[in-house]
Design a protein around this motif. Structure first.
Motif, PDB file in Angstrom:
ATOM      1  N   CYS A   1      41.860  35.130  43.678  1.00 20.37           N
ATOM      2  CA  CYS A   1      40.451  34.804  43.416  1.00 20.37           C
ATOM      3  C   CYS A   1      39.520  35.943  43.755  1.00 20.37           C
ATOM      4  N   SER A   2      39.653  36.457  44.995  1.00 21.59           N
ATOM      5  CA  SER A   2      38.602  37.343  45.471  1.00 21.59           C
ATOM      6  C   SER A   2      38.663  38.711  44.826  1.00 21.59           C
TER       7      SER A   2
ATOM      8  N   PRO B   1      29.391  39.641  46.178  1.00 22.39           N
ATOM      9  CA  PRO B   1      29.875  38.712  47.197  1.00 22.39           C
ATOM     10  C   PRO B   1      31.375  38.812  47.422  1.00 22.39           C
ATOM     11  N   TYR B   2      32.073  39.627  46.622  1.00 20.19           N
ATOM     12  CA  TYR B   2      33.529  39.576  46.696  1.00 20.19           C
ATOM     13  C   TYR B   2      34.089  40.144  47.994  1.00 20.19           C
TER      14      TYR B   2
ATOM     15  N   LEU C   1      34.238  37.371  50.291  1.00 22.13           N
ATOM     16  CA  LEU C   1      35.239  36.384  49.901  1.00 22.13           C
ATOM     17  C   LEU C   1      36.644  36.764  50.331  1.00 22.13           C
TER      18      LEU C   1
ATOM     19  N   THR D   1      33.937  33.972  37.299  1.00 19.73           N
ATOM     20  CA  THR D   1      33.992  34.724  38.553  1.00 19.73           C
ATOM     21  C   THR D   1      35.318  34.515  39.277  1.00 19.73           C
TER      22      THR D   1
ATOM     23  N   LEU E   1      36.704  32.222  40.965  1.00 17.55           N
ATOM     24  CA  LEU E   1      36.766  31.661  42.311  1.00 17.55           C
ATOM     25  C   LEU E   1      37.431  30.294  42.262  1.00 17.55           C
TER      26      LEU E   1
ATOM     27  N   CYS F   1      37.870  29.204  47.915  1.00 19.03           N
ATOM     28  CA  CYS F   1      36.900  30.298  47.939  1.00 19.03           C
ATOM     29  C   CYS F   1      35.678  29.998  47.085  1.00 19.03           C
TER      30      CYS F   1
ATOM     31  N   GLY G   1      32.052  31.112  47.924  1.00 16.08           N
ATOM     32  CA  GLY G   1      31.500  31.987  46.888  1.00 16.08           C
ATOM     33  C   GLY G   1      30.150  31.506  46.404  1.00 16.08           C
TER      34      GLY G   1
END
Lengths: 224, 197
Positions: free
Chosen positions: A46-47, A120-121, A124, B27, B29, B120, B124
């Motif tokens: 995800c991140s 923002p990663y 995260l 994104t 997430l 996340c 996020g």
């Protein structure tokens, strides 16, 4: 694959396989290949997947993640005697968050452009399942030095797959690698814009997982 | 800014968070539960509702904490830890309340709640809200919209995967591989909404 220094013997209790390997070498092979977090377990993408449209962003992000994983594992392992069992998840999260804050502040201070690109990663990284997973599965019950290398190689295995995602994306989508225009791709190539958009990341990762798994399955059949 | 203007902006942000800026498909997430819990529609609906609820409440709580605690104290860098603690506490609290007062709901939703702490997408959404400088009402719309968007994506994914279960997929592509390809096609579809706004 990356070769580790075989001279370094860390634990005597290592079970002896058919081929004698050092504990460090085993950690390297496990993290980079056999147990690679991304294409074996498909965890924690995800991140970082979001920043794989540029190789440079990916490299910085992977560096941050590898450093955080290794140092968090080291710290969790150092504190393992004094961490009460019931609150260990919270302690681990706070340790990880501490390192991520350091990375975030350092990036903001010394490389503000990159900090803005990553957005923002960076934050995260805290919720990246890989770090927590390694702390929980390995660092919690092992001495500091092996834990550090376990985290390091897990992070490197993760980075290597994500860089493999980032390179074709930037090359096919923008005709460059690390911002440097490539010979054919920047001139004669009809750029695939879709590759730098979100769907491109899904397709590239899926193809990569397919290729690596097919390759790995063949290796396992041969050795069996 | 006047009231109606802000309300309108809230609706626009909410719509954008569901479709064009879908937190999962644009994104990336919340991918881990997306790949792990999307085998059955029923489970994914349960997880989806839990995410909508937790995400709406925690973005609002985090907005209040950021605006009224961290900014006056000049401690913005501390937000990662504070947000994580607020999310974990909130999830724990909801779990306890549900267990005590609504065992039926706890049975259907409760198993998903611990999973959410490490999702996340929840953190996020809070971090995006800070970076984009949303106001209170817009934050509310954004948190709700992101949750609904996430739920929409995972339920659609589960539906597709259930129908796909009889198909013959190449061996190396089974499981997460094919799921990622489906997600890519869904992301392409969601990009199509860009023209609507």
């Amino acid at each position: 694959m990356m070769s580790a220094d075989p001279a370094r013997e860390m634990t005597a209790s290592a079970p002896k396989g058919p081929k004698k390997e050092s504990a460090l070498g085993r950690a390297a092979i496990e993290g980079l290949w056999n147990n690679n977090p991304v294409f074996r377990q498909v965890l924690g993408i995800c991140s970082t997947l979001a920043v794989t449209n540029l190789v440079l962003n990916t490299a910085v992000m992977c560096l941050a993640l590898t450093g955080t994983t290794a140092l968090s594992c080291l710290t969790v392992s150092l504190l393992r005697e004094w961490t009460p069992h019931r609150v260990r998840m919270m302690v681990q999260t706070l340790i990880i968050a501490f390192y991520v804050i350091l990375v975030d502040i350092a990036l903001k201070a010394y490389w503000p452009d990159m900090s803005r690109n990553l957005g923002p990663y960076v934050g995260l990284i805290i919720t990246n399942c890989i770090i927590m997973g390694r702390c929980e599965a390995f660092a919690r019950s092992n001495p500091p030095v092996p834990s550090f290398f376990d985290g390091l190689f897990c992070g490197l295995g993760y980075s290597f797959v994500l860089l493999l995602v980032a390179v074709p994306r930037e090359l096919l989508g923008m005709g460059s690698i690390l911002g440097i225009p490539m010979p054919y791709f920047s001139t004669g190539w009809d750029k695939w814009i879709i590759m730098v958009m979100p769907p491109g990341a899904f397709f590239t990762l899926a193809c990569l997982i397919w290729a690596l798994r097919a390759f790995q399955a063949r290796g396992e059949e041969e050795s069996a | 800014m006047n009231w109606t203007g802000e309300l309108w902006q809230m609706l626009v942000v909410c719509f954008a968070a569901v479709f064009t800026g879908n937190i999962l498909l644009t994104t990336f997430l919340g991918m881990c539960p997306f790949l792990a819990v999307s085998r059955q529609v029923k489970a994914s609906v349960g997880l989806g509702f839990a995410v909508v609820f937790v995400m709406t409440c925690t973005t609002v709580l985090n907005w209040l904490a950021y605006r009224y605690v961290l900014v006056p104290l000049d401690l913005e860098f501390f937000r990662f830890i504070l947000f994580i603690i607020i999310i974990a506490t909130f999830v724990q609290f909801v779990e306890m309340v549900l267990e005590r007062y609504s065992p039926a709901l706890y049975q259907s939703l409760g198993i998903f709640l611990p999973l959410i702490t490490v999702n996340c997408a929840i953190l996020g959404a809070s971090l995006f809200m800070v970076i984009r400088g949303y106001t209170f009402l817009v934050t509310l719309g954004y948190g709700f919209g992101s949750g609904v968007g996430w739920m929409l994506a995972i339920v659609a994914m589960a539906g597709i995967r259930q129908n796909m279960s009889m198909e013959r997929v190449p061996k190396g592509l089974q499981g997460p591989g094919i799921a990622l390809i489906i997600a890519g096609l869904m992301a392409l579809g969601f990009i199509g909404f860009t023209g609507v706004l």
